[in-house]
Design an enzyme around this catalytic site. Structure first.
Site, PDB file in Angstrom:
ATOM      1  N   TYR A 288       0.902  -1.226  -0.222  1.00  0.00           N
ATOM      2  CA  TYR A 288       0.049   0.168   0.060  1.00  0.00           C
ATOM      3  C   TYR A 288       0.896   1.331  -0.034  1.00  0.00           C
ATOM      4  O   TYR A 288       1.651   1.318   0.620  1.00  0.00           O
ATOM      5  CB  TYR A 288      -0.961   0.109   1.245  1.00  0.00           C
ATOM      6  CG  TYR A 288      -1.867  -1.094   1.357  1.00  0.00           C
ATOM      7  CD1 TYR A 288      -2.881  -0.849   1.051  1.00  0.00           C
ATOM      8  CD2 TYR A 288      -1.413  -2.320   1.941  1.00  0.00           C
ATOM      9  CE1 TYR A 288      -4.140  -1.711   1.026  1.00  0.00           C
ATOM     10  CE2 TYR A 288      -2.351  -3.368   2.048  1.00  0.00           C
ATOM     11  CZ  TYR A 288      -3.806  -3.025   1.329  1.00  0.00           C
ATOM     12  OH  TYR A 288      -4.715  -4.128   1.486  1.00  0.00           O
ATOM     13  N   HIS A 296      -6.803   0.936  -2.168  1.00  0.00           N
ATOM     14  CA  HIS A 296      -6.525  -0.391  -2.202  1.00  0.00           C
ATOM     15  C   HIS A 296      -5.061  -0.606  -2.342  1.00  0.00           C
ATOM     16  O   HIS A 296      -4.116   0.307  -2.852  1.00  0.00           O
ATOM     17  CB  HIS A 296      -7.134  -1.011  -3.226  1.00  0.00           C
ATOM     18  CG  HIS A 296      -8.779  -0.897  -2.866  1.00  0.00           C
ATOM     19  ND1 HIS A 296      -9.360  -1.848  -2.259  1.00  0.00           N
ATOM     20  CD2 HIS A 296      -9.938  -0.299  -3.418  1.00  0.00           C
ATOM     21  CE1 HIS A 296     -10.557  -1.731  -2.025  1.00  0.00           C
ATOM     22  NE2 HIS A 296     -10.922  -0.630  -2.985  1.00  0.00           N
ATOM     23  N   LYS A 343      -4.312  -5.140  -9.585  1.00  0.00           N
ATOM     24  CA  LYS A 343      -3.024  -5.030  -8.811  1.00  0.00           C
ATOM     25  C   LYS A 343      -2.088  -5.573  -9.929  1.00  0.00           C
ATOM     26  O   LYS A 343      -2.306  -6.687 -10.600  1.00  0.00           O
ATOM     27  CB  LYS A 343      -3.058  -5.861  -7.620  1.00  0.00           C
ATOM     28  CG  LYS A 343      -3.845  -5.231  -6.451  1.00  0.00           C
ATOM     29  CD  LYS A 343      -4.144  -6.359  -5.322  1.00  0.00           C
ATOM     30  CE  LYS A 343      -4.845  -5.836  -4.360  1.00  0.00           C
ATOM     31  NZ  LYS A 343      -6.121  -5.094  -4.422  1.00  0.00           N
TER      32      LYS A 343
END
Length: 389
Positions: A288, A296, A343
């Site tokens: 993060y 997120h 991601k």
């Protein structure tokens, strides 16, 4: 409509400002400067001195070998470690220790309104029902088309529910909400006060980072409740991966799982990332930029141990994950999972020093970590629908 949007943006801005205030410190150590305009501070500044003070919270935790973690049972220490760097997680919560607040909220609701957990479960049930209704409608339309083709007629237009038009089934007239109790004040008064039974749970990597690098955590022995020295913590965190620890095969090993995982954790923490566990997304770590409260995770990390000497791997008593050659299907599966949740996948190669090159005497202290090297490779999956521009 404009006024509603303005109110929503103000609410979002107010919440963002509140989070910035609560989570202002990136680490448990806080730094305070002298008041501006101070003549004494100005003079010392000209002389090259600094009046910056370091506030050390001095938190305490209990080492638990069974769960391979350190428990923070003090409410003050739990709040500090979570709000200053997002260390650990609540053992009864998904991240922040919020079990007590959720129980109080559920007790206040008591059928009057839905709690956040109840709303989440309701939405999950609605999504499940929507998928079932859509599948049933598709199967019905296919059967109708086949029957029409066999009879030589035109099939009736099919109505397939979509996410924009589908609505959950309403409660029938008989299934009404329960009536409100006439007066339950006496019942509320008889309820026992809630006791916070949740604790903050630190991984061994998080705990050692707080002990060794920041010196803001004291780890207590679970049997005697006495503080453990750095040397004792260093050995205890390695011994949890050795069962039983007294076997000679486990001694003087550079590939101890704690050492490999800590090398990767320390690497990203020292670069300013907030590092959390990533088992939910089939990875070892999540990175993060500021913390899970703000946004997120941007990256998912897979830790891959690499032996400098293949003989060390052959004689190793540890079965390190991802140490052997992995298949492309395995890699594609993990990459697809992380791509779907936006991601970027990172393969982090931790090179384990050879015992023939580096003296095993260094394993008695954290000085051995200087001989580990960390390399990361960013892997992205091509998604044509998103990457056309």
């Amino acid at each position: 409509m404009a006024s509603n949007r303005n109110r929503g943006s103000q609410k979002s801005g107010a919440r963002r400002a509140e989070n910035n205030r609560i989570y202002a410190h990136p680490l448990p150590l806080a730094f305070s400067n002298p008041e501006p305009g101070s003549t004494f501070g100005y003079v010392l500044g000209l002389l090259g001195f600094s009046l910056t003070k370091i506030e050390n919270p001095h938190c305490e935790g209990v080492f638990d070998p069974a769960t391979r973690s350190v428990w923070i049972t003090n409410e003050r220490d739990s709040s500090i470690l979570w709000r200053r760097g997002f260390f650990g997680k609540g053992d009864l919560s998904r991240s922040e220790p919020s079990w007590l607040a959720r129980q109080i909220s559920a007790r206040k609701a008591a059928g009057k309104y839905m709690t956040a957990e109840e709303i989440r479960e309701k939405r999950r049930a609605e999504r499940k029902q929507f998928k079932m209704d859509r599948a049933a409608a598709i199967a019905k339309a296919a059967a109708e088309a086949e029957a029409a083709f066999a009879e030589g007629r035109q099939a009736a237009p099919a109505v397939i529910p979509s996410g924009a038009t589908w609505k959950p089934q309403q409660l029938g007239e008989t299934a009404e909400l329960p009536e409100e109790a006439p007066d339950d004040k006496d019942e509320d008064d008889e309820l026992e006060p809630l006791k916070d039974v949740e604790h903050l749970q630190l991984t061994l990597q998080e705990a050692f980072f707080l002990v060794w690098n920041l010196d803001c955590l004291t780890v207590l022995d679970p049997q005697t409740s006495e503080p453990l020295s750095l040397q004792q913590i260093w050995k205890a965190f390695q011994n949890v991966h050795c069962v039983p620890p007294e076997l000679p095969v486990y001694t003087n090993r550079f590939d101890n799982p704690f050492l490999v995982n800590y090398a990767a954790y320390h690497y990203y923490r020292s670069l300013g990332w907030v590092v959390k566990g990533g088992i939910k997304f089939c990875v070892d770590l999540l990175l993060y930029k500021r913390g899970p409260v703000f946004h997120h995770a941007e990256f998912g990390v897979v830790v891959i141990p690499v032996y400098e000497d293949s003989r060390d791997q052959e004689s190793s008593p540890f079965n390190l994950p991802n140490a052997n050659t992995f298949s492309w299907s395995w890699l594609s599966t993990i990459n697809r999972v992380n791509s779907q949740v936006q991601k970027t996948l990172i393969l982090t190669y931790v090179t384990i020093p050879s015992s023939s090159r580096v003296s095993t005497d260094l394993l008695s202290s954290p000085a051995c970590l200087a001989h580990y090297s960390v390399r990361d490779v960013v892997l992205r999956r091509l998604i044509p629908a998103r990457m056309r521009d």
